[in-house]
Scaffold this motif. Structure first.
Motif, short mmCIF file in Angstrom:
data_model
loop_
_atom_site.label_atom_id
_atom_site.label_comp_id
_atom_site.label_asym_id
_atom_site.label_seq_id
_atom_site.Cartn_x
_atom_site.Cartn_y
_atom_site.Cartn_z
N UNK A 1 28.62 34.52 28.41
CA UNK A 1 29.41 35.72 28.14
C UNK A 1 30.20 36.24 29.32
N UNK A 2 29.72 35.97 30.54
CA UNK A 2 30.43 36.51 31.70
C UNK A 2 31.26 35.44 32.41
N UNK A 3 31.35 34.24 31.82
CA UNK A 3 32.07 33.17 32.51
C UNK A 3 33.48 32.98 31.94
N UNK A 4 34.37 32.44 32.76
CA UNK A 4 35.72 32.16 32.27
C UNK A 4 35.65 30.94 31.34
N UNK A 5 36.66 30.76 30.46
CA UNK A 5 36.56 29.72 29.43
C UNK A 5 36.28 28.32 29.97
N UNK A 6 36.87 27.98 31.12
CA UNK A 6 36.68 26.63 31.64
C UNK A 6 35.26 26.41 32.15
N UNK A 7 34.75 27.41 32.91
CA UNK A 7 33.39 27.31 33.40
C UNK A 7 32.41 27.36 32.23
N UNK B 1 49.41 54.81 39.58
CA UNK B 1 48.74 55.78 38.73
C UNK B 1 48.92 55.40 37.27
N UNK B 2 47.89 55.56 36.48
CA UNK B 2 47.89 55.27 35.04
C UNK B 2 47.98 53.79 34.71
N UNK B 3 48.04 52.97 35.72
CA UNK B 3 48.14 51.54 35.45
C UNK B 3 46.74 50.96 35.23
N UNK B 4 46.65 50.06 34.26
CA UNK B 4 45.39 49.32 34.08
C UNK B 4 45.63 47.94 34.65
N UNK B 5 44.94 47.67 35.75
CA UNK B 5 45.21 46.45 36.50
C UNK B 5 44.08 45.46 36.26
N UNK B 6 44.40 44.30 35.80
CA UNK B 6 43.37 43.30 35.50
C UNK B 6 43.32 42.21 36.56
N UNK B 7 42.12 41.78 36.89
CA UNK B 7 41.96 40.66 37.82
C UNK B 7 41.30 39.52 37.07
N UNK B 8 42.02 38.42 36.97
CA UNK B 8 41.47 37.29 36.21
C UNK B 8 41.38 36.08 37.13
N UNK B 9 40.39 35.25 36.90
CA UNK B 9 40.26 34.06 37.73
C UNK B 9 39.02 33.29 37.34
N UNK B 10 38.98 32.05 37.78
CA UNK B 10 37.84 31.21 37.44
C UNK B 10 36.59 31.66 38.17
N UNK B 11 35.49 31.17 37.71
CA UNK B 11 34.21 31.42 38.35
C UNK B 11 34.31 31.03 39.83
N UNK B 12 33.96 31.95 40.73
CA UNK B 12 33.99 31.65 42.15
C UNK B 12 35.34 31.90 42.80
N UNK B 13 36.29 32.46 42.03
CA UNK B 13 37.63 32.65 42.57
C UNK B 13 37.74 33.84 43.52
N UNK B 14 36.76 34.76 43.47
CA UNK B 14 36.77 35.89 44.40
C UNK B 14 36.93 37.26 43.74
N UNK B 15 36.82 37.32 42.43
CA UNK B 15 37.02 38.58 41.70
C UNK B 15 36.02 39.65 42.13
N UNK B 16 34.75 39.27 42.18
CA UNK B 16 33.70 40.25 42.53
C UNK B 16 33.87 40.72 43.96
N UNK B 17 34.13 39.80 44.87
CA UNK B 17 34.32 40.19 46.27
C UNK B 17 35.49 41.16 46.38
#
Ligand SMILES: Nc1ncnc2c1ncn2[C@@H]1O[C@H](COP(=O)(O)OP(=O)(O)OP(=O)(O)O)[C@@H](O)[C@H]1O
Ligand SMILES: [Mg+2]
Length: 353
Positions: A202-208, A314-330
């Motif tokens: 559930x928390x992984x990107x489609x490829x992973x 302001x008011x922007x919803x900014x999404x960060x997408x990337x593969x597992x290990x790409x650095x999103x959490x950091x």
């Protein structure tokens, strides 16, 4: 199909509210059953009941058709009784139909649960500070696997989930997909005949996720292990299930091939809402050339975030997408101020400053 589990008119109430309504179905030996349904449909509640944890059902029965060794209580799938010999001690295997939630079967239920395995969305079942190989060794130790053979067995298990190259890494530092594969190796160590996986990817990107799915499928096939997999993503069901069930508000809306069940699930999935973008304000966040490097004994310099520049208004919803290990959490941690970047600037407006 030789049934492994028969579920009969299962109902579950919480505070007077019925969340599972007259559920009846069978799971075959070695079968992979996918359960799909929206959030709140009752997937996890059903999974808990099948696994034998949390509260007993309000009514109805879950019957396990197993074979138990009459001397060491080792449990196999029912059809193993034909072979008659316990693979653990050579004792006699006796076929039994076990009413799983009947209190008088408490002891045999515990023995059955030892031969089932679990995998969840969050990879909590890891020793984060220990090496990957140690994690698998702990799992073997838990089942009293002979210590002199444990190292070889652990290496084989890591090979099976294709993580041999990470053997000496600290578990905490792995990406989500890799962690989930260590969890799988730890669970396979138990040599289970059935694996319960609740939103395993559930928390992984489609490829992973795809990679983890193929390991699940391989593990099921090569160990003749059945699986019950839940998800609200059709990809999981498509990629791993032999047969699928659609749960809607605690009822079985459809039971059949994955393709027809997914089709039914997608039917009431229409996205008609009009979306109007808001007018954006000034920048509230400015990231300039942000780097985060870790020095790791095993992996040398790890470039977790590597020269990232962006603004968020302001008011922007900014999404960060990337593969597992790409650095999103950091990167998210740097944004929220939990960790400091190695270099670069992260400027955030708080109040008027
Ligand atoms: N311990 C509990 N006490 C009270 N209500 C509960 C409990 N566990 C689950 N429920 C309720 O049962 C219903 C089904 O929940 P369940 O967690 O099985 O859904 P789910 O299909 O797994 O959803 P998701 O896809 O979000 O994981 C929900 O209405 C939930 O609030
Ligand atoms: Mg759930």
């Amino acid at each position: 199909m030789t049934p492994l589990i028969t579920v009969n008119n299962l109902c579950m109430d919480f505070d007077g509210k019925r969340v599972l309504k007259n559920i009846s179905f069978e799971i075959g030996e070695g079968e992979v059953l996918g359960i799909i349904g929206r959030s709140g449909a009752g997937k996890t509640v059903l999974m808990h009941l099948l696994r034998g944890v949390e509260q007993p059902p309000t009514s109805g029965k879950i019957i396990y058709h197993i074979a138990a060794c009459d001397s060491c209580m080792y449990i196999c799938m029912g059809s193993a009784a034909k072979k008659k010999k316990c693979p653990e001690c050579g004792g006699k295997l006796v076929a039994k139909d076990v009413d799983f939630w009947d209190e008088k079967n408490e002891e045999i239920k515990r023995h059955i649960m030892k031969r089932t395995a679990i995998m969840f969305q969050r990879t909590f079942a890891l020793y984060g500070n220990d090496r990957v190989i140690e994690n698998v060794l702990h799992a073997l130790d838990d089942i009293n696997y002979p210590a002199e053979k444990a190292i070889n067995r652990a290496a084989d298990l890591l090979d099976e989930v294709r993580l041999s190259h990470r053997m000496m890494h600290i578990a905490r530092d792995l990406s989500g997909g890799e962690k989930q594969r260590v969890v799988l190796a730890r669970q396979l160590a138990k040599n289970p005949f059935l694996l319960f996986a609740d939103e395993p990817t559930g928390t992984l990107d489609p490829e992973t996720a795809h990679l983890v799915h193929s390991m699940l499928t391989n593990a099921a096939k090569s160990n003749t292990m059945g699986m019950v997999v839940t998800s609200h993503f059709s990809q999981v069901i498509e990629e791993v299930a032999d047969r699928a069930m659609l749960l809607v508000d605690g009822e079985i809306a459809k039971l059949g091939s994955p393709t027809e069940v997914i089709e039914e699930f997608m039917k009431d999935f229409v996205d008609e809402e009009e979306y109007e973008p808001p007018s954006l304000g000034e920048n509230v966040l400015i990231a300039r050339d942000v780097y985060k490097r870790y020095i790791s004994v095993d992996r040398g310099v790890v470039r977790a975030v590597n020269g990232v520049t962006f603004n968020v208004a302001e008011k922007e919803i900014f999404g960060i997408i990337g593969k597992s290990g790409a650095g999103k959490t950091t990167l998210s941690r740097i944004i929220s101020g939990i960790i400091e970047p190695t270099s670069g600037e992260m400027i955030i407006r708080i109040g008027e400053e």
